[in-house]
Scaffold this motif. Structure first.
Motif: not given
Length: 301
Positions: A211-218
């Motif tokens: 979840s964190f990396w998805k938000v970090y990249t979008t």
């Protein structure tokens, strides 16, 4: 205002604009043909002050600019255009240096164009002579087949001396071998000591990471901030730069009440489609049923 007055005012404005346009145009043409002199434009100059025998920062800056421009001219040639190249090089060369600065292009099968120039070392010599070491990235194009191109990276030494407010090349530039890399010893990365986490905790943390990396990249800064325990512990993110991340090699240990997470994250570079692989370390805490990032570091050192 009556209709007649409005009409007279509009006519007056029209003729005023027409006269102004005619006068302005005439003035521009008079200046262009030199009939009316234009006032000189003042250009601010940066004062360069020498600091000791070797010169100051201004000397270095002007010297690197001079060498950068010279090297670009030096590595620009087309077969059969030796006279043009000589005229381009002439302002840079001392009278004792031949007009082609040591390059004979009669048998050259490739034309040359520099893509970039990098100055990496300057050495002081005797009598104000200085040697400037340069890296040049060039594109070579076959003189008879433009689709035949190759890349050449060269290392060059250029010998210069100050001449008034500029410099002159006082010797033929010469090619040299690439600088040798020095051997350096890096300390081994220490393995973190701590407690292992349970399988259930691991699943929770790995889900949090996805979840964190998805938000970090979008996501926006505010959306990323939802994962921060305190403001500004996470960088602005990579939205618009990379595609969907893939998280691998997750290592989790529990240390003094905090979770230390190391992982490899690969992204797709949006402009090129290339795959980028990075290593990250995250400090994570759990409060209630939520996880927060308290520290974030990229790289292994």
């Amino acid at each position: 205002m009556s209709q007649l007055a409005k009409r007279k005012f509009a006519i007056f404005g029209f003729w005023l604009l027409l006269i102004y346009t005619a006068v302005s145009t005439t003035a521009v043409w008079l200046i262009q043909f030199g009939i009316v002199p234009s006032s000189p434009r003042t250009v601010a100059a940066v004062k360069q002050e020498a600091q000791g025998e070797g010169g100051g920062l201004g000397d270095v800056l002007s010297e690197t600019a001079f060498v950068d421009q010279f090297v670009r001219e030096y590595f620009t040639w087309n077969q059969g255009n030796e006279t043009i190249r000589a005229s381009r090089l002439k302002p840079y060369l001392h009278s004792t240096v031949d007009s082609q600065a040591g390059i004979d292009m009669k048998n050259a099968t490739y034309n040359s164009f520099p893509r970039s120039v990098g100055i990496w070392k300057i050495e002081d010599g005797e009598d104000g002579v200085r040697k400037v070491y340069v890296t040049v990235d060039t594109v070579l194009t076959h003189a008879k087949n433009e689709s035949d191109q190759r890349r050449a990276i060269r290392y060059l030494a250029v010998t210069v001396k100050r001449s008034g407010e500029s410099f002159l090349v006082v010797d033929k530039p010469y090619l040299m071998a690439s600088p040798a890399s020095a051997k350096i010893e890096l300390p081994e990365t220490k393995s973190e000591q701590g407690e292992a986490v349970s399988d259930a905790e691991r699943v929770q943390i790995e889900n949090f990471l996805k979840s964190f990396w998805k938000v970090y990249t979008t996501g926006t800064v505010d959306e990323i901030g939802y994962y921060e325990k305190e403001k500004n512990v996470i960088s602005k993110g990579l939205a618009g730069l990379v595609g969907t991340p893939d998280v691998k090699n997750v290592v989790i240990i529990k240390k003094q009440g905090k979770l230390e997470v190391k992982c490899d994250v690969s992204f797709s570079d949006l402009p090129s489609g290339a795959q980028l692989s990075y290593q990250y370390s995250l400090s994570v805490v759990k409060e209630g049923d939520r996880f927060y990032v308290t520290n974030m570091k990229q790289g292994v050192r």
